[in-house]
Enzyme design. Structure first.
Site, PDB file in Angstrom:
ATOM      1  N   LEU A   1      37.229 -11.858  -9.156  1.00  0.00           N
ATOM      2  CA  LEU A   1      37.049 -11.494  -7.754  1.00  0.00           C
ATOM      3  C   LEU A   1      35.605 -11.099  -7.463  1.00  0.00           C
ATOM      4  O   LEU A   1      35.334 -10.109  -6.788  1.00  0.00           O
ATOM      5  CB  LEU A   1      38.002 -10.361  -7.373  1.00  0.00           C
ATOM      6  CG  LEU A   1      39.493 -10.709  -7.474  1.00  0.00           C
ATOM      7  CD1 LEU A   1      40.355  -9.474  -7.229  1.00  0.00           C
ATOM      8  CD2 LEU A   1      39.864 -11.820  -6.502  1.00  0.00           C
ATOM      9  N   GLY A   2      34.683 -11.895  -8.007  1.00  0.00           N
ATOM     10  CA  GLY A   2      33.300 -11.768  -7.573  1.00  0.00           C
ATOM     11  C   GLY A   2      33.208 -12.192  -6.121  1.00  0.00           C
ATOM     12  O   GLY A   2      34.226 -12.463  -5.474  1.00  0.00           O
TER      13      GLY A   2
ATOM     14  N   GLY B   1      34.908 -15.628  -5.505  1.00  0.00           N
ATOM     15  CA  GLY B   1      36.342 -15.555  -5.748  1.00  0.00           C
ATOM     16  C   GLY B   1      37.067 -14.750  -4.683  1.00  0.00           C
ATOM     17  O   GLY B   1      38.131 -15.145  -4.198  1.00  0.00           O
TER      18      GLY B   1
ATOM     19  N   LYS C   1      29.413 -31.634 -10.026  1.00  0.00           N
ATOM     20  CA  LYS C   1      28.806 -30.400  -9.515  1.00  0.00           C
ATOM     21  C   LYS C   1      27.480 -30.114 -10.220  1.00  0.00           C
ATOM     22  O   LYS C   1      26.513 -29.618  -9.607  1.00  0.00           O
ATOM     23  CB  LYS C   1      29.766 -29.220  -9.714  1.00  0.00           C
ATOM     24  CG  LYS C   1      29.211 -27.848  -9.306  1.00  0.00           C
ATOM     25  CD  LYS C   1      28.728 -27.826  -7.858  1.00  0.00           C
ATOM     26  CE  LYS C   1      28.582 -26.414  -7.312  1.00  0.00           C
ATOM     27  NZ  LYS C   1      27.789 -25.504  -8.125  1.00  0.00           N
TER      28      LYS C   1
ATOM     29  N   GLU D   1      19.960 -30.115  -5.866  1.00  0.00           N
ATOM     30  CA  GLU D   1      19.629 -28.896  -5.119  1.00  0.00           C
ATOM     31  C   GLU D   1      18.295 -28.315  -5.585  1.00  0.00           C
ATOM     32  O   GLU D   1      17.482 -27.872  -4.765  1.00  0.00           O
ATOM     33  CB  GLU D   1      20.770 -27.899  -5.321  1.00  0.00           C
ATOM     34  CG  GLU D   1      20.638 -26.577  -4.637  1.00  0.00           C
ATOM     35  CD  GLU D   1      21.799 -25.678  -5.011  1.00  0.00           C
ATOM     36  OE1 GLU D   1      21.604 -24.748  -5.816  1.00  0.00           O
ATOM     37  OE2 GLU D   1      22.927 -25.927  -4.523  1.00  0.00           O
ATOM     38  N   TYR D   2      18.062 -28.315  -6.902  1.00  0.00           N
ATOM     39  CA  TYR D   2      16.792 -27.820  -7.438  1.00  0.00           C
ATOM     40  C   TYR D   2      15.629 -28.580  -6.808  1.00  0.00           C
ATOM     41  O   TYR D   2      14.638 -27.989  -6.378  1.00  0.00           O
ATOM     42  CB  TYR D   2      16.739 -28.026  -8.954  1.00  0.00           C
ATOM     43  CG  TYR D   2      17.419 -26.981  -9.806  1.00  0.00           C
ATOM     44  CD1 TYR D   2      18.657 -26.450  -9.461  1.00  0.00           C
ATOM     45  CD2 TYR D   2      16.844 -26.550 -10.991  1.00  0.00           C
ATOM     46  CE1 TYR D   2      19.289 -25.524 -10.263  1.00  0.00           C
ATOM     47  CE2 TYR D   2      17.462 -25.615 -11.804  1.00  0.00           C
ATOM     48  CZ  TYR D   2      18.690 -25.107 -11.435  1.00  0.00           C
ATOM     49  OH  TYR D   2      19.309 -24.190 -12.230  1.00  0.00           O
TER      50      TYR D   2
END
Length: 302
Positions: A8-9, A12, A174, A181-182
């Site tokens: 649950l970070g 999450g 992914k 993305e970098y």
């Protein structure tokens, strides 16, 4: 649909909220009791450990989504779940696991008759309201069974998510997504740095990025976030020029080398991040001294 969430970070917890809003029943577990309590206040059912988590799932097959850091935390979580789940149950890894680890996890669980699905998840802290982009690997029939979950988490039921291939493919896609993305972030950063250096024009970077948001070929969500950052802090004076990486860029570069695919932009953007952490680069010192050795060129001393 009923499912469990382990981890649950920030992401999450947001996913749990989105699932609850979508009408799903969610049982949650986390190492932090406070995180469980917050989820309970939002409508989830809390569980103190993995066994209690599974016992509170009523429908079959049991579905457990894990959102914990890649590597040892994910592996130990999957090992724990393998001891309390039953044949036919499903484990979904929505974190940033290395795709070869995902293939191995799938085999670990297959030996127990448990299904595994790897979901590359993009969207960060904005996914709660905007929805998540979900790149999904595993057995296609299992993914189809889980479609109501993916449809709720995605930006819409018919877009932003999809099956991409067998076990490991979701996290592989992914990984490459993050490598791209970098490069995109580095290109924006370098271009704006050049604009910032042209002092005689007194350019307003925030205004320029606002212009680029509409009609420009470089408009994107990353540009929108750039606009937001510059609107909040034009000079970024309080930000240290120290850029971390979470691993996906390194994995992407390694894969490019293994496949003999040239990826200079992604590779250089990774190297630039590594360079940003070196406050006293030995290589630059040596080059300066070598110029002095062969040509008597000046050296600046600290």
């Amino acid at each position: 649909m009923e499912l469990a969430m382990v981890g649950l970070g920030k992401m999450g917890a947001n996913m749990v909220t989105r699932l609850l809003r979508g009408g799903h029943s969610v049982v949650v577990n986390d190492q932090n009791p406070d995180a469980i309590h917050r989820a309970e206040q939002g409508g989830a059912v809390g569980a103190a450990d993995k066994r209690a988590l599974v016992e509170q799932l009523h429908g079959t097959p049991h579905v457990v989504w894990i959102m914990v850091p890649a590597g040892a935390p994910t592996e130990s979580t999957i090992t724990d779940l393998g001891s309390v789940l039953s044949a036919g149950d499903i484990v979904i890894d929505g974190g940033n696991s290395y795709y070869k680890d995902s293939i191995r996890y799938a085999q670990m669980l297959k030996d127990k008759g448990i299904e595994f699905v790897d979901v590359g998840t993009s969207g960060g802290i904005w996914g709660l309201e905007e929805g998540y982009s979900l790149m999904i690997g595993g057995e296609k029939a299992v993914v189809e069974h889980l479609a109501p979950i993916f449809q709720t988490l995605a930006p819409a039921s018919d877009r932003g998510w999809g099956y991409v291939g067998p076990h490991g493919a979701g996290h592989f896609v992914k990984m490459i997504h993050n490598g791209i993305e970098y490069g995109l972030m580095q290109a924006y950063a370098e271009g704006l740095a050049i604009l910032d250096a042209k002092k005689e024009f007194n350019l307003n970077l925030a205004d320029i990025t606002h212009i680029w948001q509409h009609g420009s070929v470089v408009r994107s969500w990353l540009l929108d976030l750039t606009v937001r950052a510059l609107d909040e802090d034009r000079t970024l004076e309080d930000i240290a020029p120290y850029v971390l990486d979470s691993g996906e860029g390194r994995w992407t570069v390694a894969e490019a080398l293994d496949l003999n695919v040239a990826a200079p932009i992604i590779t250089l953007s990774l190297e630039q991040r590594i360079r940003s952490r070196d406050q006293s680069p030995f290589a630059d010192k040596l080059v300066a001294e070598l110029r002095n050795q062969f040509g008597g060129h000046g050296v600046k001393h600290t």
